[in-house]
Design a protein around this motif. Sequence first.
Motif, PDB file in Angstrom:
ATOM      1  N   ILE A  25       0.918  -1.072  -0.353  1.00 13.89           N
ATOM      2  CA  ILE A  25       0.052   0.121  -0.143  1.00 13.89           C
ATOM      3  C   ILE A  25       1.095   1.123  -0.162  1.00 13.89           C
ATOM      4  O   ILE A  25       0.547   2.193  -0.743  1.00 13.89           O
ATOM      5  N   TYR A  26       1.707   1.496   0.194  1.00 16.95           N
ATOM      6  CA  TYR A  26       2.884   2.437   0.768  1.00 16.95           C
ATOM      7  C   TYR A  26       3.701   2.489  -0.290  1.00 16.95           C
ATOM      8  O   TYR A  26       3.495   3.725  -0.895  1.00 16.95           O
ATOM      9  N   ASN A  27       4.108   1.749  -0.430  1.00 21.04           N
ATOM     10  CA  ASN A  27       5.489   1.428  -1.945  1.00 21.04           C
ATOM     11  C   ASN A  27       5.038   1.772  -3.030  1.00 21.04           C
ATOM     12  O   ASN A  27       5.605   2.075  -4.109  1.00 21.04           O
ATOM     13  N   VAL A  28       3.250   1.033  -3.697  1.00 21.02           N
ATOM     14  CA  VAL A  28       3.128   0.940  -4.631  1.00 21.02           C
ATOM     15  C   VAL A  28       1.727   1.332  -5.124  1.00 21.02           C
ATOM     16  O   VAL A  28       1.588   2.671  -5.789  1.00 21.02           O
ATOM     17  N   SER A  49       5.937  11.929  -2.688  1.00 21.16           N
ATOM     18  CA  SER A  49       6.678  11.505  -3.298  1.00 21.16           C
ATOM     19  C   SER A  49       6.760  12.752  -4.460  1.00 21.16           C
ATOM     20  O   SER A  49       6.406  13.265  -4.716  1.00 21.16           O
ATOM     21  N   TYR A  50       8.179  13.269  -4.841  1.00 21.34           N
ATOM     22  CA  TYR A  50       8.306  14.310  -5.763  1.00 21.34           C
ATOM     23  C   TYR A  50       9.098  13.600  -6.795  1.00 21.34           C
ATOM     24  O   TYR A  50      10.310  13.264  -6.874  1.00 21.34           O
ATOM     25  N   ILE A  51       8.864  14.248  -7.933  1.00 19.31           N
ATOM     26  CA  ILE A  51       9.691  14.078  -9.190  1.00 19.31           C
ATOM     27  C   ILE A  51      10.348  15.544  -9.513  1.00 19.31           C
ATOM     28  O   ILE A  51      10.211  16.403  -9.582  1.00 19.31           O
ATOM     29  N   CYS A  82      20.742  19.149  -0.442  1.00 19.43           N
ATOM     30  CA  CYS A  82      20.955  18.093  -1.648  1.00 19.43           C
ATOM     31  C   CYS A  82      19.557  16.631  -0.604  1.00 19.43           C
ATOM     32  O   CYS A  82      19.637  16.747   0.348  1.00 19.43           O
ATOM     33  N   ILE A  83      19.824  15.921  -2.120  1.00 15.76           N
ATOM     34  CA  ILE A  83      19.064  14.842  -1.356  1.00 15.76           C
ATOM     35  C   ILE A  83      19.780  13.716  -0.942  1.00 15.76           C
ATOM     36  O   ILE A  83      20.896  13.793  -2.053  1.00 15.76           O
ATOM     37  N   PRO A  84      19.764  13.257   0.201  1.00 20.14           N
ATOM     38  CA  PRO A  84      20.447  11.829   0.072  1.00 20.14           C
ATOM     39  C   PRO A  84      19.797  10.764  -1.009  1.00 20.14           C
ATOM     40  O   PRO A  84      19.443  10.194  -1.726  1.00 20.14           O
ATOM     41  N   TYR A  85      21.056   9.608  -1.682  1.00 21.06           N
ATOM     42  CA  TYR A  85      21.040   8.449  -2.716  1.00 21.06           C
ATOM     43  C   TYR A  85      20.444   7.608  -1.753  1.00 21.06           C
ATOM     44  O   TYR A  85      18.983   7.452  -2.822  1.00 21.06           O
ATOM     45  N   GLU A  86      19.964   7.494  -1.204  1.00 25.27           N
ATOM     46  CA  GLU A  86      19.105   6.792  -0.442  1.00 25.27           C
ATOM     47  C   GLU A  86      17.908   6.568  -0.538  1.00 25.27           C
ATOM     48  O   GLU A  86      16.662   5.979  -0.722  1.00 25.27           O
ATOM     49  N   ILE A 102      16.204   8.133  -3.068  1.00 25.07           N
ATOM     50  CA  ILE A 102      16.312   8.139  -4.501  1.00 25.07           C
ATOM     51  C   ILE A 102      15.745   7.079  -4.943  1.00 25.07           C
ATOM     52  O   ILE A 102      16.361   5.836  -4.762  1.00 25.07           O
ATOM     53  N   GLU A 103      13.745   7.416  -5.174  1.00 24.83           N
ATOM     54  CA  GLU A 103      13.268   5.572  -5.748  1.00 24.83           C
ATOM     55  C   GLU A 103      13.572   5.411  -7.247  1.00 24.83           C
ATOM     56  O   GLU A 103      12.956   3.933  -6.799  1.00 24.83           O
TER      57      GLU A 103
END
Length: 123
Positions: free
Chosen positions: A10-13, A20-22, A99-103, A105-106
Amino acid sequence: EPEGLFSKFIYNVVEVGKTSYIKRVIALPGEHIQIKDGKVYINGEELKEEYLPEGTITDSMAVDGLGSGQFLDLIVPEGTVFVMGDNRDHSADSRRFGCIPYEKIEGKVVLRFWPLNAFGKVQ
């Protein structure tokens, strides 16, 4: 992060309860980014952004009333990226929150389906 298979689905899909941001990656670790005079500079060279509408100005002005950007001249730390939205006047992005940490990024955007007149591969 939710627990259990159903909650994770439910959360990830379906992304219920998730924000979430693009954003477009503008600068990588170790690069010096500067935003000045309405333009973006990476290591002292103007960034050519053909994907933006002609006449787009990138600045530090208030973004949707959220206040001015804080991160306008920095070297991107290791393990992070500097991101910005294409709709620069209305994009809360690394100019504001850093800045955004690598982890965090989805994924990677490869196809745009809306608006329909811009349907196709993303640069």
